[in-house]
Scaffold this active site. Structure first.
Site, short mmCIF file in Angstrom:
data_model
loop_
_atom_site.label_atom_id
_atom_site.label_comp_id
_atom_site.label_asym_id
_atom_site.label_seq_id
_atom_site.Cartn_x
_atom_site.Cartn_y
_atom_site.Cartn_z
CB SER A 450 -0.83 0.04 1.32
OG SER A 450 -0.64 -0.74 2.77
CG HIS A 471 -3.72 -0.96 -3.18
ND1 HIS A 471 -3.32 0.70 -2.99
CD2 HIS A 471 -3.08 -1.51 -2.17
CE1 HIS A 471 -4.16 1.01 -1.99
NE2 HIS A 471 -3.34 -0.16 -1.24
CD GLU A 483 -4.84 3.29 -6.28
OE1 GLU A 483 -4.99 3.86 -6.27
OE2 GLU A 483 -4.24 2.78 -5.38
CG ASN A 521 -4.05 4.49 0.65
OD1 ASN A 521 -5.24 4.74 0.68
ND2 ASN A 521 -2.95 3.52 0.59
#
Ligand code: NAD
Length: 730
Positions: A450, A471, A483, A521
């Protein structure tokens, strides 16, 4: 259209009418007319303004032709019956009056169908959605196949609309008020067996006998035999409640309360649906239809509907996107054997979606004990589907046979794809990558990291062209987004293969360029940090969460932290701060709460208190002394809390676009909506910026930046869009 008497295709079958443009045909088989629909060059059948007149002519032919005793409607598509109204046509509507007229036309067509003197049977196989289910409801008899592809629903609310062709009136009169409201306000899918139980269809049959049974039923109905719906459809209790005005009032007021609780009043469609159904009960069917058409027209013009329809098209377009520029003509490899390394929280989740997509999965961890934990996680997900009756016992057992466990690399040699979900530690990732390149020499290596840049992981690879990020979000089997992160070395073949495989796993896939936090993120970080800064300034935890829920997020940022785990935030915070400086600096509150040992829900201790079963109890006021403001709490308006947290998220999304982290505004919108629950009715960060206006966003950001230097500096591209009077989506 051509009207003709035989040329017959079979001794007893004659084509009466056929229309090549719409793919509609009317054939006579004995004394039963078969309306067959197979819209050319389209994956599914839809109802549009072109097919309506053709249906009309077929209905007229059925009524007037003495040789026809009854009719049935079938689909020429393999997996769908009629999948709804043509949403492209909905997009063309520019006034509420046009929307109303469209609804009126649909109603008139189906009233004609419902009033046919000769019986019409809906022979349903495959998706029967929206306008499609409304067609079925107007038929005298409905037979559905017992097949996984056969689902029935009125999903209009998911597009900010209500059923517009009489569905709001016919469904309650068919399945009862409560069952109908449940379907209409949620848009949920109903499978064939359930449809039978609730009286939505008259019978369920095996696909191989659908046509024969439909023909027999049509003939029986023509002879005056009455075929009723299953009597188990409504319990006595339900009838008592539904068949009295007082009972209905209770049902409507409860339904309204439930909708408001769920939607926070941000979505007008489900409330409008309740009004329309209620009107039909109060003033009769015709009044209900009139209300349905008016409200349909109004909703079609609503901002919420426009954004939801945009997301529908954006998602559809994304499904056709290979993930790389088309001139690269990538070779997409078929992925059948998948290795998953790390059988922890994420690895188990990834394995569970992979087996359900039909892959053979080899799950590896350092010890047998740990790998079995992952295996059990797969079993739990698969078993839940069995418990929900979505799969049979045999299917469940077959799925579990697809996953094998190991503590070495046995079974990896011919894997096409290996996904690692080991500890978030570069040295461990390097070690695993080297081992995989030896054990599975032809595989693509995907990391579920991540925070670690993919290029750093790929730096020790002998085939950096085959290294990529996948991801996933937790819980993997529930979260819709994936992702796919590419570096400058990742090949087009690798990207396209992984994108296609991600889609096979049922995910909405966006391709993102490598960089700290990738996309999702990265936009989340300043949003979370500013929530922490508000906490430091003395704003209440519950007030912060409530403001963002009122904005339309499923949960507020502090709740999100507790759910995801503060340990995870603790890892990503410093990485983002190192990469982006002041605007990504974790708040002091966040750092100190993490340092206090709170981990969130999983440890039953976070910003909120939890009982021993993990049920949330309320804000943990012991957190406040850890904030700069201490125990003194100050009131702040919800609108200000929203600006302070959402604007930096939008600003960061624009930076990601500018830097090529995301490929388009569309991907940025989808990533935010499906990755972090950005309110769908706002369309995503870029659509939302367009709706408030870039100039307005810049002005608000500048005002905040003067107050908090460096944290709200407008992105260059945002300034440019604002100063040129442009929009992100032209
Ligand atoms: P976890 O601690 O639950 O699982 C990691 C597993 O990897 C453990 O079972 C461990 O025994 C195993 N492992 C460690 N080294 C190994 C090795 N050399 N060979 C085989 N197995 C090994 O962690 P997690 O939450 O599942 O996270 C895994 C990865 O996914 C991390 O990179 C994390 O950043 C990422 N991720 C996590 C989340 C999340 O919400 N937890 C979300 C997205 C991505």
């Amino acid at each position: 259209m051509t009207a003709s008497t035989p040329p017959a295709t079979r001794a007893s079958i004659a084509i009466l009418l056929s229309d090549a443009a719409t793919g509609l045909s009317l054939q006579l088989d004995g004394d039963v007319a078969i309306i067959s629909y197979d819209l050319p060059d389209a994956p599914v059948n839809t109802i549009n303004t072109r097919v309506a007149p053709v249906f009309e002519r077929m209905f007229a032919e059925i009524e007037s032709n003495q040789a026809i005793a009854a009719a049935m409607i079938v689909s020429g598509k393999a997996d769908s019956w009629i999948a709804g109204a043509d949403i492209d046509e909905l997009r063309q509507i520019t006034t509420a009056a046009q929307g109303e007229a469209m609804s009126r036309a649909g109603q008139a067509l189906l009233t004609r169908l419902a009033n046919m003197r000769k019986p019409v049977v809906a022979a349903i196989h495959g998706a029967t959605l929206g306008g499609g289910l409304e067609v079925a409801l107007a038929c005298r008899h409905r037979i559905a196949t017992d097949h996984a592809k056969t689902i029935l629903a009125l999903p209009e609310v998911q597009l900010g609309l209500i059923p517009g062709a009489g569905g709001t009136q016919r469904l309650p009169r068919t399945v009862g008020l409560q069952a109908a409201l449940d379907m209409i306000v949620t848009g949920k899918n109903i499978r064939a067996k359930k449809a039978l139980q609730m009286g939505l269809v008259h019978e369920v049959v095996h696909p191989s006998i659908l046509m024969n049974i439909a023909r027999v039923r049509a003939q029986q109905l023509a002879r005056g035999i009455v075929l009723t719906l299953p009597t188990t459809a409504r319990t006595i209790g339900a009838r008592l409640l539904e068949d009295t005005p007082i009972g209905r009032r209770v049902i409507f007021s409860q339904a309204r309360a439930t909708v408001l609780k769920k939607t926070k009043g941000l979505y007008p469609a489900p409330l409008a649906a309740l009004d329309v159904v209620q009107r039909g009960y109060a003033d009769g069917f015709e009044a209900g239809l009139a209300e349905e058409a008016t409200r349909f027209g109004e909703l079609a013009m609503s901002a919420e509907c426009r954004q939801l329809v945009y997301l529908f098209f954006a998602t559809t377009a994304l499904k056709k996107d290979s993930g790389v520029a088309s001139h690269l003509a990538p070779h997409v490899q078929h992925v059948h054997k998948v290795g998953v390394i790390g059988a922890g929280f994420m690895g188990g989740g990834i394995a569970s979606v992979a087996v359900q997509a039909g892959s053979l999965v080899r799950l590896k961890d350092a010890s047998l004990e740990r790998v079995l934990t992952g295996w059990r996680a797969v079993r739990d997900v698969v078993s839940e589907r069995f418990t929900r009756r979505q799969i049979s016992r045999m299917e469940r057992d077959d799925l579990m046979h697809q996953v094998g466990v190991t503590t070495d690399y046995s079974g990896f040699a011919n894997a096409e794809l290996v996904i690692e979900a080991v500890f978030e530690d570069l040295a461990v990732k390097h070690q695993v990558l080297r081992e995989v390149e030896a054990a599975a020499p032809n595989a693509i290596f995907a990391s579920n990291t991540s925070t670690i840049p993919i290029r750093d992981i790929a730096s020790v690879s002998a085939h950096a062209d085959r290294v990529v990020g996948m991801h996933f979000f937790s819980p993997v089997h529930k979260m819709p987004l994936l992702e796919v992160i590419v570096t400058s070395a990742t090949s087009a073949d690798t990207t396209a293969t992984v994108v296609q495989y991600g889609r096979k796993l049922g995910k909405t896939v966006i391709v993102v360029r490598d960089g700290p936090g990738f996309y999702v993120n990265r936009i989340l970080a300043p949003y979370i940090n500013e929530a922490g800064n508000l906490l430091d300034e003395g704003v209440d935890i519950a007030a912060i969460d409530a403001a963002l829920v009122a904005f339309g997020f499923p949960v507020g940022p502090i709740t999100l932290l507790d759910e995801v785990g503060l340990d995870i935030a603790a890892k990503s915070g410093p990485i983002m701060a190192a990469a982006f400086g002041a605007r990504m600096q974790p708040s002091s509150a966040l750092r100190r709460v993490i340092a206090s040992g709170r981990v969130g829900r999983k440890a039953k201790r976070g910003f909120y208190r939890y009982d021993e079963n993990g049920k949330r109890q309320g804000v943990d006021r012991e957190v406040y002394p850890l904030t700069i403001a201490g125990t003194t709490r100050v009131p702040r308006e919800a609108a200000m809390i929203q600006q302070r947290t959402v604007l930096p998220l939008l600003n960061e999304a624009v930076r990601c676009l500018d830097e090529g982290i995301i490929r388009s505004e569309r991907d940025g919108d989808i990533g935010a909506v499906f990755g972090i629950g950005f309110p769908p009715f706002r369309g995503g960060p870029f659509r939302y910026l367009d709706s408030i206006g870039a100039a307005q966003a810049v002005a608000q950001l500048e005002a905040l930046d003067a107050q908090f230097p460096g944290r709200y500096t407008p992105a260059e591209r945002l300034r440019w869009v604002a100063s040129h009077g442009k929009r992100f989506h032209e």
